[in-house]
Write a protein that holds these residues in place. Structure first.
Motif, PDB file in Angstrom:
ATOM      1  N   ASN A  13      -6.746   5.487   8.068  1.00  0.00           N
ATOM      2  CA  ASN A  13      -6.052   5.258   6.796  1.00  0.00           C
ATOM      3  C   ASN A  13      -6.071   3.790   6.389  1.00  0.00           C
ATOM      4  O   ASN A  13      -6.441   3.448   5.261  1.00  0.00           O
ATOM      5  CB  ASN A  13      -4.605   5.747   6.891  1.00  0.00           C
ATOM      6  N   MET A  14      -5.693   2.886   7.299  1.00  0.00           N
ATOM      7  CA  MET A  14      -5.613   1.480   6.929  1.00  0.00           C
ATOM      8  C   MET A  14      -6.987   0.816   6.915  1.00  0.00           C
ATOM      9  O   MET A  14      -7.330   0.091   5.977  1.00  0.00           O
ATOM     10  CB  MET A  14      -4.673   0.730   7.876  1.00  0.00           C
ATOM     11  N   ALA A  17      -8.805   1.951   3.926  1.00  0.00           N
ATOM     12  CA  ALA A  17      -8.241   1.361   2.710  1.00  0.00           C
ATOM     13  C   ALA A  17      -8.739  -0.073   2.533  1.00  0.00           C
ATOM     14  O   ALA A  17      -8.999  -0.517   1.410  1.00  0.00           O
ATOM     15  CB  ALA A  17      -6.713   1.392   2.763  1.00  0.00           C
ATOM     16  N   ASN A 121      -0.339  -3.263   3.698  1.00  0.00           N
ATOM     17  CA  ASN A 121       0.080  -1.879   3.504  1.00  0.00           C
ATOM     18  C   ASN A 121      -1.026  -1.118   2.781  1.00  0.00           C
ATOM     19  O   ASN A 121      -2.024  -1.709   2.358  1.00  0.00           O
ATOM     20  CB  ASN A 121       1.436  -1.771   2.780  1.00  0.00           C
ATOM     21  N   THR A 122      -0.873   0.188   2.641  1.00  0.00           N
ATOM     22  CA  THR A 122      -1.976   1.026   2.166  1.00  0.00           C
ATOM     23  C   THR A 122      -2.352   0.777   0.712  1.00  0.00           C
ATOM     24  O   THR A 122      -3.410   1.225   0.270  1.00  0.00           O
ATOM     25  CB  THR A 122      -1.656   2.515   2.362  1.00  0.00           C
ATOM     26  N   ALA A 125      -5.981  -0.668  -0.744  1.00  0.00           N
ATOM     27  CA  ALA A 125      -7.126   0.012  -1.361  1.00  0.00           C
ATOM     28  C   ALA A 125      -7.190  -0.245  -2.859  1.00  0.00           C
ATOM     29  O   ALA A 125      -8.268  -0.191  -3.463  1.00  0.00           O
ATOM     30  CB  ALA A 125      -7.055   1.518  -1.088  1.00  0.00           C
ATOM     31  N   SER A 129      -1.819  -4.808  -2.098  1.00  0.00           N
ATOM     32  CA  SER A 129      -1.055  -4.908  -0.848  1.00  0.00           C
ATOM     33  C   SER A 129      -0.171  -6.143  -0.843  1.00  0.00           C
ATOM     34  O   SER A 129      -0.469  -7.151  -1.486  1.00  0.00           O
ATOM     35  CB  SER A 129      -2.015  -4.980   0.341  1.00  0.00           C
ATOM     36  N   THR A 131       0.541  -8.508   2.079  1.00  0.00           N
ATOM     37  CA  THR A 131       0.009  -8.716   3.415  1.00  0.00           C
ATOM     38  C   THR A 131       0.666  -9.927   4.064  1.00  0.00           C
ATOM     39  O   THR A 131       0.633 -11.030   3.511  1.00  0.00           O
ATOM     40  CB  THR A 131      -1.519  -8.919   3.375  1.00  0.00           C
ATOM     41  N   SER A 172       5.049  -2.394   5.148  1.00  0.00           N
ATOM     42  CA  SER A 172       4.259  -1.194   5.448  1.00  0.00           C
ATOM     43  C   SER A 172       5.099   0.077   5.357  1.00  0.00           C
ATOM     44  O   SER A 172       4.731   1.029   4.657  1.00  0.00           O
ATOM     45  CB  SER A 172       3.627  -1.321   6.828  1.00  0.00           C
ATOM     46  N   ILE A 175       6.423   1.001   1.665  1.00  0.00           N
ATOM     47  CA  ILE A 175       5.635   1.851   0.760  1.00  0.00           C
ATOM     48  C   ILE A 175       6.180   3.280   0.778  1.00  0.00           C
ATOM     49  O   ILE A 175       6.381   3.915  -0.264  1.00  0.00           O
ATOM     50  CB  ILE A 175       4.146   1.842   1.165  1.00  0.00           C
TER      51      ILE A 175
END
Length: 268
Positions: A13-14, A17, A121-122, A125, A129, A131, A172, A175
């Motif tokens: 997933n991460m 992304a 966080n996701t 993508a 994010s 970060t 994270s 979200i």
């Protein structure tokens, strides 16, 4: 800024992304992205995007100038042992592995390796994010590059490593907290007459507007709330009912519960 080849080990997933965000941003060409993963379906998906994909972690590490590890915490020691022959002081190691500190990573990878610990966080993508970044003592030459990389994928903040667990919860996990609010508001919207799709759109756009009010003005949320809470009005009536039912308290308790879970896992 010098162009570098980026390797990503673990494109779940991460990790996946991050690949999507990098391609959308144009920060790096698809031909300069190398990924590795154990799942054939994931590798085929990555190949379809034009990036190099294989099951060989060491080969990915050898090709890359910047290496991002996006694996489960219980896999990181094995992965770093596997790719250690490809690591050197000129290669940047970026870990997004939750709960594994820079000192511990240094023991696994080598004390002279520039290591950044990063928590996105996701929304990465979508290049949205938040970060959080921490680093060890020999990363000064690479700091600007790493910050620029993640600035292309949203916003970045540098934090002391001791706050990384808190950052994990607030950003994270956050979200999911925000999405749960959206889901609940949608359900309320359906109950008062909207179809599901329209309720989702109205709620999501409203939340987006609320966040932009804070980000662009820097105002405390209560300042903006005061603008829409008139005496005996419908907004204050709804807010007070939510507070009577524990809205703010339950959210705070959820944040604290997630943080305590991380702290407990770190002590194991």
């Amino acid at each position: 800024m010098e162009k570098k080849k980026i390797g990503i080990i673990g494109v779940g997933n991460m990790g996946g992304a991050i690949v999507v965000g990098l391609l959308k941003s144009g920060f790096v060409d698809a031909a300069d992205i190398f990924v590795s993963d154990r799942k054939e379906s994931v590798l085929e998906e990555m190949k379809a995007k034009g990036v190099h994909a294989s099951e060989d972690n060491l080969a990915t590490a050898q090709q890359a100038d910047v290496l991002i590890t996006a694996v489960k915490p219980y896999h990181i020691e094995q992965v770093l042992e596997e790719i250690k022959p490809a690591l050197n002081p000129q290669k940047i190691l970026i870990s997004i592995v939750a709960g594994v500190g820079i000192e511990e990573l240094g023991k696994m990878a080598g004390k002279d390796i520039p290591i950044f610990r990063v928590m996105p966080n996701t929304a990465i993508a979508l290049q949205e994010s938040l970060t959080c970044i921490s680093a060890n003592g020999n990363t000064a030459d690479h700091r600007d590059y790493v910050i620029e990389l993640f600035d292309k994928l949203g916003k970045t903040v540098e934090i002391p490593e001791e706050l990384m667990a808190a950052a994990t919860v607030l950003s994270s996990c956050g979200i999911a907290y925000a999405l749960r609010y959206i889901r609940a508001a949608m359900q309320g919207g359906i109950e008062i007459g909207f179809g599901a799709e329209m309720a989702q759109f109205i709620t999501a756009q409203t939340v987006k507007g609320a966040t932009e009010l804070i980000l662009q003005t820097g105002h405390h949320p209560e300042r903006e709330i005061d603008k829409v809470t008139t005496p005996r009005g419908v907004t204050i009536t709804g807010l007070n009912e939510m507070e009577h039912k524990g809205f703010s308290s339950s959210l705070i308790q959820g944040v604290l519960a997630s943080y305590k879970k991380i702290e407990k896992d770190l002590r194991k």
